[in-house]
Design an enzyme around this catalytic site. Structure first.
Site, mmCIF file in Angstrom:
data_model
loop_
_atom_site.group_PDB
_atom_site.id
_atom_site.type_symbol
_atom_site.label_atom_id
_atom_site.label_comp_id
_atom_site.label_asym_id
_atom_site.label_seq_id
_atom_site.Cartn_x
_atom_site.Cartn_y
_atom_site.Cartn_z
ATOM 1 N N TRP A 54 35.638 -20.371 21.057
ATOM 2 C CA TRP A 54 36.169 -20.229 19.886
ATOM 3 C C TRP A 54 37.411 -20.875 19.878
ATOM 4 C CZ3 TRP A 54 39.715 -17.037 17.536
ATOM 5 C CH2 TRP A 54 39.641 -16.830 16.341
ATOM 6 N N CYS A 66 35.709 -16.240 22.338
ATOM 7 C CA CYS A 66 35.322 -16.846 23.515
ATOM 8 C C CYS A 66 34.343 -15.989 24.249
ATOM 9 C CB CYS A 66 36.220 -17.584 24.552
ATOM 10 S SG CYS A 66 37.233 -18.779 23.608
ATOM 11 N N HIS A 106 49.558 -4.655 -13.317
ATOM 12 C CA HIS A 106 50.900 -5.436 -12.847
ATOM 13 C C HIS A 106 50.611 -6.516 -12.211
ATOM 14 C CE1 HIS A 106 52.879 -1.375 -13.732
ATOM 15 N NE2 HIS A 106 51.792 -0.919 -13.261
ATOM 16 N N LYS A 114 34.179 -7.410 2.728
ATOM 17 C CA LYS A 114 32.670 -7.550 3.269
ATOM 18 C C LYS A 114 32.249 -8.874 2.438
ATOM 19 C CE LYS A 114 31.888 -5.167 6.316
ATOM 20 N NZ LYS A 114 32.988 -5.042 6.759
ATOM 21 N N GLU A 159 37.687 -2.619 1.171
ATOM 22 C CA GLU A 159 36.427 -2.823 2.295
ATOM 23 C C GLU A 159 35.444 -3.574 1.700
ATOM 24 O OE1 GLU A 159 35.949 -3.094 5.208
ATOM 25 O OE2 GLU A 159 34.106 -2.766 5.430
ATOM 26 N N ARG A 201 29.997 -13.205 18.913
ATOM 27 C CA ARG A 201 31.549 -12.977 18.886
ATOM 28 C C ARG A 201 32.185 -13.889 18.139
ATOM 29 N NH1 ARG A 201 33.341 -10.050 23.456
ATOM 30 N NH2 ARG A 201 34.966 -11.643 23.898
ATOM 31 N N GLU A 258 34.086 -12.345 3.836
ATOM 32 C CA GLU A 258 33.651 -12.473 5.168
ATOM 33 C C GLU A 258 32.109 -12.995 5.411
ATOM 34 O OE1 GLU A 258 34.063 -9.647 8.498
ATOM 35 O OE2 GLU A 258 33.588 -8.088 7.160
ATOM 36 N N LYS A 279 33.892 -11.395 16.279
ATOM 37 C CA LYS A 279 33.521 -10.149 16.447
ATOM 38 C C LYS A 279 34.582 -9.234 17.032
ATOM 39 C CE LYS A 279 31.383 -6.420 15.575
ATOM 40 N NZ LYS A 279 30.995 -5.881 14.256
ATOM 41 N N ASN A 296 38.749 -17.084 28.756
ATOM 42 C CA ASN A 296 38.940 -16.552 27.453
ATOM 43 C C ASN A 296 40.196 -16.018 27.378
ATOM 44 O OD1 ASN A 296 38.687 -15.290 24.890
ATOM 45 N ND2 ASN A 296 37.665 -13.261 25.776
ATOM 46 N N GLY A 297 40.878 -16.445 26.450
ATOM 47 C CA GLY A 297 42.453 -15.769 26.090
ATOM 48 C C GLY A 297 43.202 -17.095 25.775
#
Ligand code: AGP
Length: 637
Positions: free
Chosen positions: A100, A2, A527, A508, A504, A27, A511, A632, A126-127
């Site tokens: 969000w 948010c 394995h 990438k 990484e 965000r 996402e 973000k 926000n929270g």
């Protein structure tokens, strides 16, 4: 996550709020809204979906008027509409929010701002209010009526309840927050009050101090275009803003001295410039960022960073990194480099897992949080746990006005990557990786180890040029990479210092393109994961030849693991150096990077992986800078 914005001053609040919400859109969000106040009127305009929907509602207000602008409502009233249009044009005080969803579906009803049941206040938050079910049940038992599924509405109703008892808005907000358990960044305005009231606990909230005006935002990138005088609220603080004044108190009502910092961020960083996406721009900024870090890092052949630490590495028996996502991958590179060069044992914990058991650290342990935003709740919580267990704590972050930076003072290293707008981390990640090398060299220096500073500094200083050369191959990479756009699964493999880069690369791709991708140690592939391999699952290998016998062994084993995968008919891709003559006939696709020694190759090998994810996502028409479901800065645990 948010985002919150607010304004009180002499300018048109609506324009400033919309501009602020756009700058916070990176965000991640699923709805948005604003509340404007003028004299004793409040206007709330909110909408599901992208900010364009909110702007369209505002623009169409004079044609299809409603007070709480649910265009489906029949709540039409000419006087109300005329007043509403007046607020849009005249109001100089307001708050805004991008949501969000955490509690309640992403829809119009649950979008912020929310109100108390009589519509006297507007609140954005926000929270997460952890005990909101209990609080809501008690309020409903007392006869209060709720309209939404959100936790935020509970705070609005609590304020209403305490105002009914005769308290002013500040006292009512304070009493409400004493009952709340959880994280919050809150802004409140009311019909019968000409100020903006703020409250903060764990979720970030900053005030931009202007001249006869004050700005509110979830992060400083939103206000630096107006002012660089920044006041960061701390946990359990309340602030009262007028155009000319800012008062800060703790939850007991004691006034608190305000500490204004001068942000070094610049508004231009919020522009794409000649790039199509912020992601592309931020990939291209990496040579400059890395060059600046290295230029600032050394005086002659000694490390010039980490001077303000309140401890010596001579007193540290073990280092534990705590981080999430890409920052976690940077920490894994750090483990490899620090153990190799500085001979200190290093653990690396996913921050949320570090908090999933008692912290087994003590006063000779150093726990280092790595966080681009400096606000990631999991990482913040992990560092707090370490501090409670008497470990020394330190942060490597990109934001000097962040909760993690504040918590770890004076033990901070701030990367100069600058604001990273795109949700996917690029320049922040490579600067975190470089910080690992600098940290390892600092430890060697502190412990007076036998370390070849001269040749390693020489190699470091060549990195910006090598990275720049890599980026110049963008078009070549694009022609090699977009042919892989339609696969549904990918496996990324490597060993040693590049195993984290395989992780990484997989993150990438996941996402940005929503393609399922997994990173794995090359040696571990047989394995289990080898079972998934066939012609529909490309395998991308990072195979960088070495200078030493030890490095060559790693390289050769990586190649043999790659051949095992190729034997299962998987399309085989390799990232290899220009001078490597072993790979041409081994792989279907050879992605070349400029020659670099194996130990310094992680940053360079990351560049084509960033492009791979970018070009495939763009080719698939994905929202490159704001991928679905992502934020973000994840300020909830
Ligand atoms: C990186 O591409 C991701 N967007 C994400 O994994 C990120 O690295 C993670 O959320 C940690 O964020 P931080 O560095 O701000 O703590």
């Amino acid at each position: 996550m948010c985002g919150i914005v607010g304004y009180i001053g002499y300018k048109n609040a609506k324009e400033i709020l919309l501009e602020g919400l756009k700058s916070l859109s990176y965000r991640g969000y699923d709805s948005s809204g604003i509340a404007l106040k003028e004299e004793s009127s409040l206007l709330i305009v909110k909408s599901e979906g992208k900010l364009e929907n909110l702007e369209a509602k505002i623009a169409s207000f004079s044609i299809i008027p409603t007070l709480v602008t649910d265009l489906t409502s029949t709540n039409f009233n000419r006087e109300v509409n005329a007043r509403g249009q007046e607020l849009l044009d005249k109001s100089t005080c307001g708050i805004g929010h991008t949501r969000w969803a955490t509690h309640g579906k992403p829809n119009f009803t649950n979008s912020h701002p929310h109100q108390d049941e009589v519509g006297n206040i507007a609140i954005v938050h926000n929270g997460i209010i952890k005990n909101f079910f209990d609080l809501k049940a008690k309020l409903e038992d007392e006869g209060f009526v709720f309209k939404t599924e959100t936790d935020t509405e509970v705070v609005a109703q609590l304020i209403y309840k305490f105002k009914l008892q005769g308290k002013d808005l500040k006292s009512a907000l304070r009493e409400a927050l004493k009952l709340v358990d959880g994280s919050y960044a809150i802004a409140v305005i009311a019909k019968d009050d000409d100020k903006i009231y703020l409250a903060k606990n764990q979720s970030p909230l900053i005030i931009g101090i202007g001249d006869k005006e004050n700005y509110i935002a979830s992060d400083s990138s939103t206000v630096v275009q107006y002012t660089n005088k920044i006041l960061r609220l701390k946990d359990k603080q309340i602030a009262v803003l007028s155009a000319n004044d800012v008062i800060v108190e703790d939850l007991e009502g004691n006034s608190v001295a305000i500490q204004i910092i001068h942000s070094t961020q610049t508004a231009s960083i919020m522009e794409k410039g000649q790039y199509k996406h912020f992601l592309e721009k931020e990939i291209h900024e990496q040579p400059t960022v890395i060059s600046k870090m290295i230029a600032d890092a050394f005086v002659d052949e000694t490390i010039n960073e980490f001077k303000q630490l309140d401890f010596s590495f001579k007193d540290i028996s073990k280092i534990t990194f705590v981080a999430c996502g890409s920052a976690y991958h940077a920490a894994l590179v750090g483990k490899n480099i620090i153990e190799h060069w500085a001979k200190i044992p290093v653990d690396v914990a996913i921050a949320s897992e570090f908090c999933s058991k008692p912290a087994l650290v003590s006063k000779t342990d150093l726990v280092i949080g790595i966080s681009q935003s400096g606000e990631t709740a999991d990482t913040l919580a992990a560092i707090k746990n370490a501090k409670s267990a008497n470990a020394k704590i330190m942060a490597i972050t990109n934001k000097n006005d962040s909760a993690i930076f504040d918590l770890c003072k004076p033990n901070n290293y701030v990367t100069p990557a600058g604001i990273e707008v795109s949700v996917a981390s690029t320049k922040a990640f490579t600067s975190q990786v470089l910080a690992m090398y600098l940290l390892a060299m600092k430890i060697c220096q502190d412990k007076k180890l036998n370390f070849d500073f001269q040749s390693n500094i020489y190699e470091l200083r060549a990195l910006p040029i090598i990275i720049g050369e890599c980026i110049e191959r963008e078009n070549q990479y694009k022609s090699q990479m977009i042919k892989y756009s339609n696969y549904r699964d990918f496996l990324f493999l490597s060993r040693g210092v590049n195993y984290p880069i395989a992780l990484e690369g997989a993150l990438k791709l996941k996402e940005l393109s929503y393609i399922h991708a997994t990173g794995y140690p090359s040696g571990e592939m047989k394995h289990g994961p080898i079972a998934i391999l066939d012609s529909t699952v490309p395998v991308l290998n990072i195979a960088i030849s070495g200078k030493t016998e030890f490095e060559q062994t790693i390289y050769k084993k990586t190649l043999s693991n790659a051949e095992e995968a190729k034997a299962r008919m998987s399309p085989s891709i390799v990232i290899a150096c220009d001078s490597d003559e072993n790979v041409e006939n081994l792989f279907d696709e050879v992605i070349r990077i400029p020659d670099v020694s194996q130990i310094f190759s992680p940053i360079v090998a990351t560049i084509p992986l960033q492009f791979l994810a970018y070009f495939i996502a763009e080719n698939l028409g994905k929202d490159v800078d704001q991928p679905r479901n992502l934020a973000k800065s994840v300020t909830v645990e």
